[in-house]
Design an enzyme around this catalytic site. Structure first.
Site, PDB file in Angstrom:
ATOM      1  N   ARG A 170      -0.960   8.387 -11.469  1.00 49.97           N
ATOM      2  CA  ARG A 170      -2.012   9.390 -11.649  1.00 49.97           C
ATOM      3  C   ARG A 170      -2.113  10.290 -10.421  1.00 49.97           C
ATOM      4  NH1 ARG A 170      -7.305   9.999 -14.249  1.00 49.97           N
ATOM      5  NH2 ARG A 170      -8.087  11.928 -13.367  1.00 49.97           N
TER       6      ARG A 170
ATOM      7  N   ARG B 198      -7.126   0.409 -24.051  1.00 47.34           N
ATOM      8  CA  ARG B 198      -6.969   0.925 -22.683  1.00 47.34           C
ATOM      9  C   ARG B 198      -6.186  -0.055 -21.802  1.00 47.34           C
ATOM     10  NH1 ARG B 198     -12.760   2.493 -21.592  1.00 47.34           N
ATOM     11  NH2 ARG B 198     -13.202   4.115 -23.105  1.00 47.34           N
TER      12      ARG B 198
END
Length: 364
Positions: free
Chosen positions: A48, A35
């Site tokens: 995002r 990640r």
């Protein structure tokens, strides 16, 4: 292969990361982080917000490429990993992946019976999953040619957990009930999932990935007997059947398992090039159990990143030295990583300390 693709593969072939996975000498231990592209980075949060959702990011190759490259611009990491999700395969099988706020991934049409299993088929990698392959191709073009790109998939057992439970689970009651009451259907599900994983990883390699990782995130929820029946044989099949090339151009396969350190010896015998371990086993012990048959990746507890910079440095050194001491005094055959993924509230400055210390301490 195009001349450009060949040049990229030649440039990356001598990278620390791929050399370490081949258990060849390196100038210092390579490091990448599970990640490493994620919400802890402000630039990720900006993308995002613009994209509107995680799935929109993962399914838009240009955005997946941008997010994959973000941590490489910040930190001198030794590998990039494709920004995607482990549930792309069941989504392409028609299960209807969606993300519920605060609850994580869910499926609209989970697999609950033999008839549901019978309807499953391996998706086409260049139609239903073309967005993943387009992302791999784009990232490989944009990434520094000396930096290897990792492709990945969930393991058959881990995919099956989400497919049967319909999302995450605390006790995995539905899939374990299937294992006890209808093992034949579960084995059929795992067989088609394995076929899909092999095709998926092969397609990522063809698109430009130079190493491949399988995430057996939920392998550790199984008893030893169940692990050896419902997870390990399918990992073994992937290692045996996945075409990875030969010699220095071979794309190494890393089998990562959470809570599966008890099976390290068996995982080392699957034919994979490397095993990834969580923080519940010392790296020196992992070296002893695998006996030089595979490279080992791991394994700092991710919560170490909540500690002070000095604590992070201390724990990095301890992990590196544990590997060296268990590996006959050699640092070869080790890729530094966390024992699981990073969390959104981690400090990028602490990540910088970790990466810097891995390189500095292992060069001694």
């Amino acid at each position: 292969m195009t001349t450009q693709t060949e040049a990229i593969h030649v440039a990356a072939r001598d990278s620390r990361f791929l050399r370490a996975l081949r258990r060849e000498p390196v100038d210092r231990t390579p490091v990448w982080l599970m990640r490493q592209a994620g919400r802890y980075l402000p630039e990720y949060r900006e993308v995002r917000q613009r994209a509107g959702s995680f799935l929109a990011m993962a399914k838009t190759p240009e955005i997946a490429c941008e997010v994959t490259l973000q941590p490489l611009r910040r930190f001198p990491l030794d590998a990039a990993i494709l920004f995607s999700d482990i549930l792309t395969i069941p989504d392409a099988m028609g299960l209807g992946l969606y993300f519920a706020e605060g609850e994580g991934p869910k499926f609209e049409r989970p697999v609950r019976c033999a008839a549901d299993v019978a309807r499953l088929a391996v998706p086409d990698m260049e139609t239903e999953l073309r967005y993943v392959m387009d992302a791999v191709r784009l990232i490989r073009r944009e990434l520094d040619p000396r930096v290897p790109l990792i492709g990945f998939s969930g393991s058959p057992w881990t995919l099956a957990c989400y497919m049967v439970e319909g999302g995450g689970s605390r006790d995995f009651a539905r899939i374990k009930a299937m294992a006890f009451d209808d093992p034949q259907s579960l084995h059929r599900l795992l067989a088609v999932a394995t076929d899909a994983v092999i095709a998926y990883l092969a397609a990522q390699r063809a698109a430009g990935a130079q190493a491949l990782q399988v995430f057996d995130t939920w392998g550790g929820v199984l008893s030893p007997a169940m692990y050896r029946e419902f997870s390990l044989p399918y990992l073994r099949r992937i290692a045996r059947e996945l075409e990875r090339g030969a010699g220095a151009d071979r794309a190494p396969l890393i089998l990562f398992g959470k809570g599966t350190a008890a099976y390290l010896g068996e995982l080392a015998d699957t034919g994979a090039e490397a095993v990834g371990v969580d923080w519940l086993v010392e790296l020196g012990e992992a070296a002893r159990r695998t006996g030089g048959r595979v490279a080992v990746q791991g394994n700092l507890d991710p919560t170490t990143l909540y500690g002070s910079p000095e604590a992070i440095r201390r724990e990095v050194r301890r992990a590196l030295d544990s590997w060296r001491d268990g590996n006959g005094g050699s640092r070869e055959g080790h890729v530094f990583n966390l024992g699981h993924g990073m969390s959104p509230d981690m400090d990028p400055e602490h990540v910088a300390v970790l990466v810097e210390e891995v390189h500095a301490w292992s060069a001694r």
